[in-house]
Design an enzyme around this catalytic site. Structure first.
Site, PDB file in Angstrom:
ATOM      1  N   TYR A  30       0.803  -1.226   0.000  1.00 48.13           N
ATOM      2  CA  TYR A  30       0.000   0.000   0.000  1.00 48.13           C
ATOM      3  C   TYR A  30       0.837   1.278   0.000  1.00 48.13           C
ATOM      4  O   TYR A  30       0.279   2.372  -0.087  1.00 48.13           O
ATOM      5  CB  TYR A  30      -0.964  -0.011   1.201  1.00 48.13           C
ATOM      6  CG  TYR A  30      -1.962  -1.158   1.135  1.00 48.13           C
ATOM      7  CD1 TYR A  30      -3.000  -1.134   0.217  1.00 48.13           C
ATOM      8  CD2 TYR A  30      -1.842  -2.272   1.966  1.00 48.13           C
ATOM      9  CE1 TYR A  30      -3.905  -2.186   0.124  1.00 48.13           C
ATOM     10  CE2 TYR A  30      -2.735  -3.328   1.888  1.00 48.13           C
ATOM     11  CZ  TYR A  30      -3.764  -3.274   0.968  1.00 48.13           C
ATOM     12  OH  TYR A  30      -4.660  -4.319   0.872  1.00 48.13           O
ATOM     13  N   HIS A 107      -8.616   1.495  -5.964  1.00 44.11           N
ATOM     14  CA  HIS A 107      -7.804   0.597  -5.141  1.00 44.11           C
ATOM     15  C   HIS A 107      -6.352   0.989  -5.318  1.00 44.11           C
ATOM     16  O   HIS A 107      -5.890   1.172  -6.453  1.00 44.11           O
ATOM     17  CB  HIS A 107      -8.005  -0.860  -5.551  1.00 44.11           C
ATOM     18  CG  HIS A 107      -9.431  -1.284  -5.420  1.00 44.11           C
ATOM     19  ND1 HIS A 107     -10.006  -1.509  -4.196  1.00 44.11           N
ATOM     20  CD2 HIS A 107     -10.398  -1.450  -6.347  1.00 44.11           C
ATOM     21  CE1 HIS A 107     -11.287  -1.819  -4.385  1.00 44.11           C
ATOM     22  NE2 HIS A 107     -11.552  -1.784  -5.676  1.00 44.11           N
TER      23      HIS A 107
END
Ligand code: DHK
Length: 152
Positions: A30, A107
């Site tokens: 991430y 995302h």
């Protein structure tokens, strides 16, 4: 009704469960940026187009649904990273159609290159567009697209 939708309202940026842990949580997936960095990026990007954003993060499905219901007639578009609820929540999807505004699903990671259970999204069929794998730049791309859209 569609005519209750604010054409010039803010773009609502919603982050779901665990996205408050950005920067700490699995940075190899991430990235190192925090949720505050995401919010700042969204504000900067919107400002470039003379737009504003309203931002919200919650780890609670009901809180996300309450907020999205209240966005009807107030916001002009929604950018949402539903986190894990992407893959599980019919209720969140049902809420997202209520405001009747364009939705971009974001995302940070490329969910299609990850586990099989991340390949299905309950949100994608009702989204105008889906962005995956651009890191936090996906939020900026979504806001740029929505700001340039003649519909909003
Ligand atoms: C974020 C999450 O929290 C995961 O549950 C999704 C998404 C992927 C992201 O890439 O931003 O599967």
């Amino acid at each position: 009704m569609a005519d209750t939708v604010q054409a010039t309202g803010p773009i609502l940026v919603v982050n779901g469960p665990n996205l408050n842990m950005l920067g700490t949580r699995q940075p190899e997936i991430y990235g190192a940026d925090t949720l505050d960095d995401v919010v700042a990026l969204c504000e900067r990007t919107a400002a470039r187009f003379g737009r504003t954003v309203q931002t919200f993060q919650s780890n609670h499905e009901g809180a996300l649904i309450d907020l999205i219901q209240q966005a009807r007639g107030v916001v002009s578009a929604i950018v949402i990273n539903p986190g894990g609820l992407t893959h599980t929540s019919v209720a969140l999807r049902d809420a997202l159609v209520i405001p009747e505004v364009p939705i971009v699903e974001v995302h940070i990671s490329n969910v299609h290159a990850r586990e099989e259970f991340r390949h299905h999204s309950f949100v994608s069929p009702i989204a105008t567009a889906v962005i995956a794998g651009l890191g936090i730049q996906g939020y900026a791309a979504a806001i740029e697209y929505l700001s340039a859209s003649p519909r909003i």
